[in-house]
Scaffold this motif. Structure first.
Motif, mmCIF file in Angstrom:
data_model
loop_
_atom_site.group_PDB
_atom_site.id
_atom_site.type_symbol
_atom_site.label_atom_id
_atom_site.label_comp_id
_atom_site.label_asym_id
_atom_site.label_seq_id
_atom_site.Cartn_x
_atom_site.Cartn_y
_atom_site.Cartn_z
ATOM 1 N N ALA A 128 0.830 -1.201 0.000
ATOM 2 C CA ALA A 128 0.000 0.000 0.000
ATOM 3 C C ALA A 128 0.867 1.255 0.000
ATOM 4 O O ALA A 128 0.582 2.228 -0.718
ATOM 5 N N ILE A 129 1.945 1.232 0.788
ATOM 6 C CA ILE A 129 2.856 2.375 0.842
ATOM 7 C C ILE A 129 3.509 2.607 -0.513
ATOM 8 O O ILE A 129 3.691 3.748 -0.947
ATOM 9 N N MET A 151 2.220 1.993 -3.454
ATOM 10 C CA MET A 151 1.253 2.653 -4.318
ATOM 11 C C MET A 151 1.056 4.114 -3.920
ATOM 12 O O MET A 151 0.986 5.006 -4.768
ATOM 13 N N SER A 152 0.992 4.359 -2.618
ATOM 14 C CA SER A 152 0.812 5.730 -2.135
ATOM 15 C C SER A 152 1.980 6.611 -2.539
ATOM 16 O O SER A 152 1.804 7.746 -2.988
ATOM 17 N N SER A 153 3.210 6.083 -2.401
ATOM 18 C CA SER A 153 4.392 6.877 -2.720
ATOM 19 C C SER A 153 4.562 7.068 -4.219
ATOM 20 O O SER A 153 5.121 8.072 -4.660
ATOM 21 N N TYR A 199 -6.605 4.539 7.328
ATOM 22 C CA TYR A 199 -5.620 4.604 6.240
ATOM 23 C C TYR A 199 -6.318 4.502 4.884
ATOM 24 O O TYR A 199 -6.025 5.271 3.956
ATOM 25 N N ALA A 227 -6.560 7.396 1.936
ATOM 26 C CA ALA A 227 -6.058 7.155 0.581
ATOM 27 C C ALA A 227 -7.114 7.517 -0.464
ATOM 28 O O ALA A 227 -6.799 8.117 -1.505
ATOM 29 N N GLU A 234 -3.384 9.878 6.913
ATOM 30 C CA GLU A 234 -2.847 8.589 6.476
ATOM 31 C C GLU A 234 -1.566 8.249 7.235
ATOM 32 O O GLU A 234 -1.372 7.119 7.683
ATOM 33 N N GLY A 289 8.691 3.701 -4.707
ATOM 34 C CA GLY A 289 7.461 4.195 -5.316
ATOM 35 C C GLY A 289 7.631 5.588 -5.893
ATOM 36 O O GLY A 289 7.144 5.889 -6.991
ATOM 37 N N SER A 306 -3.484 6.003 -5.875
ATOM 38 C CA SER A 306 -4.110 6.162 -4.550
ATOM 39 C C SER A 306 -5.272 5.189 -4.372
ATOM 40 O O SER A 306 -5.477 4.643 -3.286
ATOM 41 N N CYS A 354 -3.789 1.887 -3.639
ATOM 42 C CA CYS A 354 -3.306 1.903 -2.258
ATOM 43 C C CYS A 354 -4.432 1.553 -1.294
ATOM 44 O O CYS A 354 -4.265 0.724 -0.388
ATOM 45 N N ALA A 405 -4.513 -1.843 1.099
ATOM 46 C CA ALA A 405 -4.564 -1.676 2.554
ATOM 47 C C ALA A 405 -5.840 -2.246 3.154
ATOM 48 O O ALA A 405 -5.847 -2.698 4.309
#
Length: 407
Positions: free
Chosen positions: A16-17, A19-21, A76, A80, A119, A150, A178, A181, A185
């Motif tokens: 998940a991190i 994808m977020s980054s 979280y 996102a 988040e 990422g 996002s 992500c 998660a």
């Protein structure tokens, strides 16, 4: 003891991190380039970063109590999805036939920062509750690595998209990231039950009305540990340095590389490579006694950039800057996670993010004003600020007494 990669919760959260980054890597450069194209200066981007700090300041005082009362993974996921909506709005404003889209973009960027900080608070709580204490430092290091991988991928994607489209179109890729992500998660199963309550209007009212009491109790618990609050303040340093590097890289490329946009991605990616490289050594380098060294190293790197026009020096500085930045960030994060009491995890995260927000509000405009004088003055200003944090780091390294050994 299991490794980070053997823990299914850790693996999924790292996905998940990532994808977020990836979205962050697209956002930070696409937004900076978008505003540079619209205004012709770094001033608008600096204003956005400062405004995002104000957004963090507004939400974080009651964010901590709310996140402490809710399931960390659920918060979280919600954050996102909120980020996806904000980035979609920024892309829409940039493409819409409005007179001046900059104020609307800034407003959406502030809301994006609000969700981003929620988040991060949720991730802080998740780590404290669901990652074995013996793995916390390593998990935070791998988290940093996943974040930077990422970011590098996002920057690479940005380069591809910009070859065929605009920064606004690149932001649409961030929207998808996002959403992914949130999907990844949502499948995380907590290791143990958290002390939670159902989300309701009563909970939100209680968070608002009881916020002062909650914070008052927390400050009383740590009133004899001024060094802990110094650590919280220093957390602003790492983000200030990274944001300053991202802000000043655009005029750096404009001056020395004829404005060729791929150099922006290349230099920022080099910073990310430095952080990824550092993640393999944090068991030996993310140490309390080395905190002032890593902060001073970032000051020296900014000073070097203020006087050098050589490409090899630029890339080496960005590489070493990322390496130093991750080490100080990881030690501070892991130490605060473990030192906070069971009922204070999210509040400690909020306090840390509040310091980062205040640092952005108070110090990023100073960097922007210095950069208006000259690029070298901008980097010199960053160096002076980081040196002040390094002096504070000397006191922390000498005085902090962790409840749980870190590193």
């Amino acid at each position: 003891m299991r490794t980070v990669w053997q823990d299914p919760r850790a693996r999924r959260m790292l996905g998940a991190i990532l994808m977020s980054s990836l979205g962050f890597g697209l956002n930070i450069l696409a937004l900076g380039q978008l505003l540079f194209e619209l205004t012709g200066s770094t001033g608008a981007f600096v204003t956005v970063l400062a405004s995002q700090g104000i957004g963090a300041i507004c939400v974080l005082p009651f964010c901590g109590p709310v996140v402490d009362a809710l399931r960390s993974t659920r918060v979280y996921v919600t954050a996102a999805l909120g980020k996806a909506v904000c980035v979609l709005a920024i892309a829409g404003f940039a493409a819409a036939p409005v007179g001046d889209p900059v104020p609307f973009i800034m407003a959406a960027a502030v809301l994006l920062a609000v969700f981003d900080n929620i988040e991060r608070a949720a991730l802080f709580k998740f780590t404290a509750h669901h990652i074995d204490r013996g793995l916390v430092v390593r998990f935070n290091a791998v988290t940093g690595m996943a974040f930077q991988v990422g970011v590098v991928i996002g920057m690479a994607l940005l380069g591809v998209v910009l070859a065929f489209g605009t920064p606004a179109r690149a932001l649409l890729v961030s929207v998808v990231a996002s959403a992914l992500c949130a999907k990844v998660a949502s499948g995380v199963r907590p290791a143990k039950a958290e002390n939670t309550r159902p989300l309701s209007p009563a909970l939100l009212r209680a968070a608002l009305t009881g916020m002062l009491g909650d914070w008052g109790q927390m400050f009383r618990r740590y009133q004899g540990e001024a060094v802990v609050f110094a650590m919280v303040v220093i957390c602003a340093a790492d983000f200030l340095f990274a944001n300053s590097m991202s802000t000043l890289v655009v005029p750096l490329v404009d001056r020395f590389y004829e404005g060729r946009s791929w150099y922006v991605s290349a230099l920022e990616a080099t910073f990310g490579v430095g952080m990824v490289t550092a993640s393999f050594f944090t068991s030996r380098t993310a140490k309390q006694r080395l905190l002032p060294f890593w902060l001073a190293a970032q000051a020296a790197i900014a000073l070097l950039l203020s006087v050098s026009g050589t490409p090899a020096v630029h890339f080496l500085a960005f590489l070493l800057g990322g390496f130093a930045n991750l080490n100080s960030l990881v030690w501070l994060l892991a130490s605060l996670q473990q030192h906070a009491g069971e009922g204070d995890k999210a509040k400690m995260a909020s306090l840390r993010l509040l310091a980062i927000g205040l640092g952005s509000v108070l110090l990023m405009p100073a960097v922007g004003r210095a950069a208006k004088i000259s690029l070298g003055t901008g980097y010199a200003g960053v160096a002076a600020i980081m040196l002040a944090f390094a002096v504070c780091g000397v006191w922390v390294a000498a005085r902090f007494r962790p409840r749980v050994a870190v590193g």
